[in-house]
Scaffold this motif. Sequence first.
Motif, PDB file in Angstrom:
ATOM      1  N   ALA A  16       0.911  -1.161   0.009  1.00 37.59           N
ATOM      2  CA  ALA A  16      -0.071  -0.029   0.084  1.00 37.59           C
ATOM      3  C   ALA A  16       0.898   1.252   0.186  1.00 37.59           C
ATOM      4  N   LEU A  17       1.916   1.437   0.804  1.00 36.77           N
ATOM      5  CA  LEU A  17       2.828   2.307   0.974  1.00 36.77           C
ATOM      6  C   LEU A  17       3.604   2.621  -0.395  1.00 36.77           C
ATOM      7  N   ILE A  20       0.938   4.316  -2.740  1.00 38.75           N
ATOM      8  CA  ILE A  20       0.761   5.615  -2.160  1.00 38.75           C
ATOM      9  C   ILE A  20       2.036   6.755  -2.558  1.00 38.75           C
ATOM     10  N   GLU A  21       3.219   6.055  -2.290  1.00 40.24           N
ATOM     11  CA  GLU A  21       4.361   6.744  -2.445  1.00 40.24           C
ATOM     12  C   GLU A  21       4.732   7.389  -4.057  1.00 40.24           C
ATOM     13  N   ALA A  24       2.011  10.215  -4.681  1.00 43.34           N
ATOM     14  CA  ALA A  24       1.646  11.339  -3.807  1.00 43.34           C
ATOM     15  C   ALA A  24       2.199  12.347  -4.381  1.00 43.34           C
ATOM     16  N   ILE A  33      -4.633   7.988  -6.120  1.00 47.58           N
ATOM     17  CA  ILE A  33      -4.220   6.946  -5.176  1.00 47.58           C
ATOM     18  C   ILE A  33      -5.240   5.995  -4.563  1.00 47.58           C
ATOM     19  N   LEU A  37      -5.333   2.277  -5.195  1.00 46.80           N
ATOM     20  CA  LEU A  37      -5.412   1.146  -3.980  1.00 46.80           C
ATOM     21  C   LEU A  37      -6.397   0.315  -4.238  1.00 46.80           C
ATOM     22  N   MET A  48      -5.895   1.832   5.439  1.00 43.94           N
ATOM     23  CA  MET A  48      -5.057   2.641   4.512  1.00 43.94           C
ATOM     24  C   MET A  48      -5.215   4.237   4.861  1.00 43.94           C
ATOM     25  N   VAL A  52      -2.765   7.088   3.697  1.00 39.98           N
ATOM     26  CA  VAL A  52      -2.966   7.959   2.551  1.00 39.98           C
ATOM     27  C   VAL A  52      -2.951   9.630   3.437  1.00 39.98           C
ATOM     28  N   ALA A  55       0.526  10.797   3.677  1.00 37.74           N
ATOM     29  CA  ALA A  55       1.486  11.005   2.831  1.00 37.74           C
ATOM     30  C   ALA A  55       1.008  12.330   1.885  1.00 37.74           C
ATOM     31  N   THR A  63      -9.458  12.382   4.465  1.00 34.95           N
ATOM     32  CA  THR A  63      -9.462  11.426   3.780  1.00 34.95           C
ATOM     33  C   THR A  63     -10.640  10.532   3.747  1.00 34.95           C
TER      34      THR A  63
END
Lengths: 164, 519
Positions: A16-17, A20-21, A24, A33, A37, A48, A52, A55, A63
């Motif tokens: 997940a990270l 996201i990264e 982002a 994003i 996901l 998550m 999110v 980030a 969010t």
Amino acid sequence: MGQEVAASLSFDEGRALEIIEKLAQLEGAMLPILHALQEAFGYIDQRMVPLVAQALNVSRAETHGAITFYHDFRDAPAGRHVLRICRAESCQSMGCERLVDHLRIAHHIEPGQTSADGALTIESVYCLGQCALSPAALIDDEPVGRLDEARLDALLGQLNGARA
Amino acid sequence: MSARIFIPSDSSALAVGAEAVARAVAKEAHARGLDVLIVRNGARGMVWLEPLVEVETPQGRIGYGQVSARDVPALFDAGFLQGGEHTTRVGKVEDLDWMRRQQRLTFARCGVTDPLSLDDYRAHGGFAGLKRALAMTPAEVVEEVVASGLRGRGGAGFPTGVKWRTVAGAQADRKYIVCNADEGDSGTFADRMLMEGDPFTLIEGMIISGLAVGASKGYVYIRSEYPHAFRAMQRAIEIARAGGFLGPDVAGSGRPFDMEARLGAGAYICGEETSLLESLEGRRGQVRAKPPLPAVQGLFGKPTVINNVLSLASVPWILAHGASAYAAFGMGRSRGTQPFQIAGNVKRGGLVELAFGVTIRDLVEHFGGGTASGRKLRAVQVGGPLGAYFPDALLDTPLDYESMLSAKGMLGHGGLVVFDDSVDLARQARFAMQFCAIESCGKCTPCRIGSTRGVEVIDKIVAGVAREKNTELLLDLCDAMTDGSLCALGGLTPMPVLSALTHFPGDFERPAPTRQTAE
Ligand SMILES: Cc1cc2nc3c(=O)[nH]c(=O)nc-3n(C[C@H](O)[C@H](O)[C@H](O)COP(=O)(O)O)c2cc1C
Ligand code: SF4
């Protein structure tokens, strides 16, 4: 149903990270994003949300608010196939409600539900831009038009066959 | 030389089996040792004929309509590569009445070319508008669009050039071009067809807009119900960038413009321009109060042109042929052409681009051929879910902004949904209220709560409960929604409701089916 499948999925925070990264840095990265996901995991896991938020440097509430606003984002995985049936005016004029009745009577499933075997989720949508081919639907992102009961049965039959 | 066969990749064609036809044609040609080149073109707009296969012959492009994969061996036997006779043969496509009667400006290339071929695009007049724009000053480009009389095709009909003038005049370190491709109205698919069938036209329009107002970045916001259009735009953007039309040096001009496609997430309200901007910025799609106008403070607070797909896609033609050539089409204050979309219970549904002023009847009867069911036509909803239902007596209303307003309707995005005599207009009015309740962004009470009340009140009227009192209540509710809504979702939902009540009062006086129109 949905909940059980959700519990059985292990949540891969690393993956997940990574997703996201990668996104982002975009301007207005929230929707890209969330789409990415959901594409990867099939739904947006509650866990998550803080990832999110952090980030993108926004609050968790914001969010969460974005996720819940949009019809597309799920909090639990859908069935293996998703049938999105159009119920807007053009499809109404060609009897889409008869198809919805047919799904309920012959297939024991209604919009908003996932079949007990987890094979199929049915959702209502309002317009797919196939209004000259009403009634229309999307099956796993593939458009189908000029639907009637028989064609719908055949398409659902094919899906079941493909999953055996 | 290999024979060229055109099989659309437009999602309407795919929805009725074009992919299987393309596979069957490739397989059969291979088996027969024939050399064929299959071009995946966009759609012509004759959706009722899809899958429409065309072959290039010395006589022109010959069409075969509603072809299924099963027909393919017989088509080869019939010599369709030379335009041979077959039950599916419709003749030379350009000569078909449907095509000949149109004025195709914006959609001139759609269905003709390979949507992702820059060479094809150029060979059919693409980038001529950009070339001319690059030879003009930005202010001249803006004034050209003003002079063309082009008005926003997204529904509100605001003059496009005037909007651009405001953005051009705003001082800022950054400006944006945002294309509204949320196309949420039932009965409309022109934006989709253009993005899938001729995406470079939209890209060219956005580049010209960017150069004219001094914006170097653009976004196309595409609804998620359009996965094919989204992919087509993404690919077209990459190809245009690789071809030097997007990036730091647009077509060798030394001026920058680049763009991205973004996906919506299933919210009708995100077609409203300020809600769309909120969504692009990554928030809930809640409507912003105006002023400030997006032209002054739009995306990320910067001056922003936000225009519908068709508005932007009309610009290359205007620049290439001149404002007065465009303004020569149309009637009254509605200049140019409108891609109309004929949909619903109609024999021949599809897209027809014509000068403003054509009547509803001409479209649904002449082009559309009447109802698909063969029953009597009873109503036509024009302009999407917020548009009015027209009875037969009003079908001679010309389709232009002002005539539609005086008939208490609106043109909207140019979609027409046909209903036969099995329609229950009380049920349609109920659906309008219900749709508003489902899609409301929640900001205004009349829209959020009033719509749900509207559903209940219509149910009571139909059930015969204090009919007079409740009809009065419905009218009051409609007034409250019209006056107390920030945007046209709440503000215009009364339009379909009141048109149903005015033109089809009898439908409110008989028991309605108990089942609901939606969850
Ligand atoms: C509820 C609602 C939905 C709308 N949906 C769309 C849409 O799907 N596409 C669109 O171009 N405009 C839509 N609009 C109109 C936009 O707010 C705006 O007027 C338009 O994007 C401006 O572009 P134009 O001047 O080129 O028409 C909608 C408006 C409202 C109130
Ligand atoms: S009218 Fe409805 S959709 Fe529009 S701003 Fe108000 S609550 Fe939101």
